[in-house]
Scaffold this active site. Structure first.
Site, short mmCIF file in Angstrom:
data_model
loop_
_atom_site.label_atom_id
_atom_site.label_comp_id
_atom_site.label_asym_id
_atom_site.label_seq_id
_atom_site.Cartn_x
_atom_site.Cartn_y
_atom_site.Cartn_z
N TRP A 1 18.57 38.08 69.98
CA TRP A 1 18.15 38.28 68.58
C TRP A 1 18.95 39.38 67.87
CZ3 TRP A 1 12.02 38.09 68.77
CH2 TRP A 1 11.64 36.77 69.04
N HIS B 1 28.10 42.74 75.62
CA HIS B 1 28.24 41.80 74.49
C HIS B 1 29.43 42.24 73.64
CE1 HIS B 1 27.52 39.59 70.82
NE2 HIS B 1 26.77 38.77 71.54
N GLU C 1 29.91 42.40 70.59
CA GLU C 1 29.61 43.27 69.44
C GLU C 1 29.50 44.73 69.89
OE1 GLU C 1 26.23 41.06 68.01
OE2 GLU C 1 27.59 39.44 67.40
N GLY D 1 28.94 33.37 65.79
CA GLY D 1 28.52 33.43 64.40
C GLY D 1 29.47 32.77 63.42
N SER E 1 27.87 30.17 68.54
CA SER E 1 27.59 29.08 67.59
C SER E 1 26.86 27.89 68.21
CB SER E 1 28.88 28.62 66.89
OG SER E 1 29.37 29.67 66.06
N GLY F 1 22.50 32.98 69.68
CA GLY F 1 22.22 34.06 68.73
C GLY F 1 21.45 33.54 67.54
N GLY F 2 22.15 33.34 66.43
CA GLY F 2 21.52 32.98 65.16
C GLY F 2 20.46 31.88 65.25
P1 PGA Z 1 25.66 33.03 67.73
O1 PGA Z 1 25.68 34.33 68.66
O2 PGA Z 1 24.88 31.97 68.49
O3 PGA Z 1 24.99 33.44 66.48
O4 PGA Z 1 27.07 32.60 67.53
C1 PGA Z 1 25.81 34.25 70.05
C2 PGA Z 1 25.84 35.63 70.67
O5 PGA Z 1 26.44 36.53 70.09
O6 PGA Z 1 25.27 35.86 71.74
#
Ligand code: PGA
Length: 262
Positions: free
Chosen positions: A4, A91, A93, A169, A219, A240-241
């Site tokens: 999340w 991750h 990020e 993303g 994604s 993620g999203g």
């Molecule tokens: P996403 O993110 O599904 O929004 O692309 C995946 C993630 O970063 O774990």
């Protein structure tokens, strides 16, 4: 598995649990692990215990240290105590925004394993690295940095999540051929890394590497989940999203269950 990121208050997280009602059949052979923000974790664990939910919970990060003078850090023992089973490590990020590097990630892996948390080690290349045919080299470096310093044994349970940075993303995903090839590369690298990290498992590393669950992330949506899961090289997804919406996540689970039944 559902990441999340920095979304949802405690109230919104509990509302998700109320709304998220996958069918028993869809959950039968699939483990669901949610990674909400830290502040929502205790309330969510409480709620899943009260309702007898099969959903498991994990943290998006942990401290590289055990408890001590580390202001703002959350130690593995605290995560275990609150009732979590998993923790995300490395991750992309966090690698980018918090400058998390290999030696730090190896420490985090060690803390998680020491405390009986299952680490989900995230690895993945940038678009430019893929275009320059450096994907395997990058993945090898990331796996070696995080795993080689550890004295692993086959009883240490950990997961690898392959998340190409350019797919996170963006709505882009690798082709099925790229996914298959990359999964094979990861298994090969893993076997070599495991051979180094545990002296007493020589000769067993190939089978050991085959048993490490490999997830795909980047994604993932309800429209592509089934196709990705049709690849036997991957054992699960890191979403993620699309995981923020309970109906979307339910649909993805249903797509996985349907794909597995065919
Ligand atoms: P996403 O993110 O599904 O929004 O692309 C995946 C993630 O970063 O774990």
């Amino acid at each position: 598995m559902a990441n999340w990121k920095s979304h949802k208050t405690i109230t919104q997280s509990l509302d998700f649990l109320t709304a998220f009602q996958p069918s028993g059949a869809d959950l039968k052979n699939t483990q669901v692990v949610l990674f909400p923000p830290f502040l929502a974790l205790a309330s969510m664990v409480q709620r899943t215990r009260v309702t007898g939910s099969l959903i498991q919970l994990g943290a998006q990060n942990l401290s590289a240290h055990n408890e001590g003078a580390h202001t703002g850090e959350i130690a593995a023992a605290m995560l275990k105590d609150v009732g979590l089973s998993h923790v995300l490590i490395g991750h992309s990020e966090r690698r980018k925004d918090q400058n998390e590097n290999g030696p730090l990630l190896a420490q985090k892996m060690a803390r998680a394993l020491e405390h009986g948390l299952t680490p989900v080690l995230c690895i993945g290349e940038q678009l430019e690295e893929r275009q320059n045919h450096r994907t395997d080299a990058i993945l090898r470096q990331q796996l070696e940095d995080a795993l080689k310093p550890l004295d692993l044994s086959p009883s240490d349970s950990f997961v690898v999540a392959y998340e190409p940075v350019w797919a996170i993303g963006t709505g882009l995903i690798p082709s099925m051929e790229q996914l298959r090839d990359t999964a094979h590369s990861i298994r090969g690298i893993l076997a070599r890394v495991l051979a180094h990290s545990s002296a007493n498992q020589r000769g067993q590393e190939q089978r050991w590497a085959e048993r490490v669950p490999l997830l795909y992330g980047g994604s993932v949506k309800r429209g592509n989940a089934a196709e990705i899961m049709s690849l036997t090289e991957f054992q699960g997804l890191l979403i993620g999203g699309a995981s923020l919406d309970p109906v979307h996540l339910q649909d993805i689970l249903h797509a996985i269950a349907t794909e597995r039944a065919t």
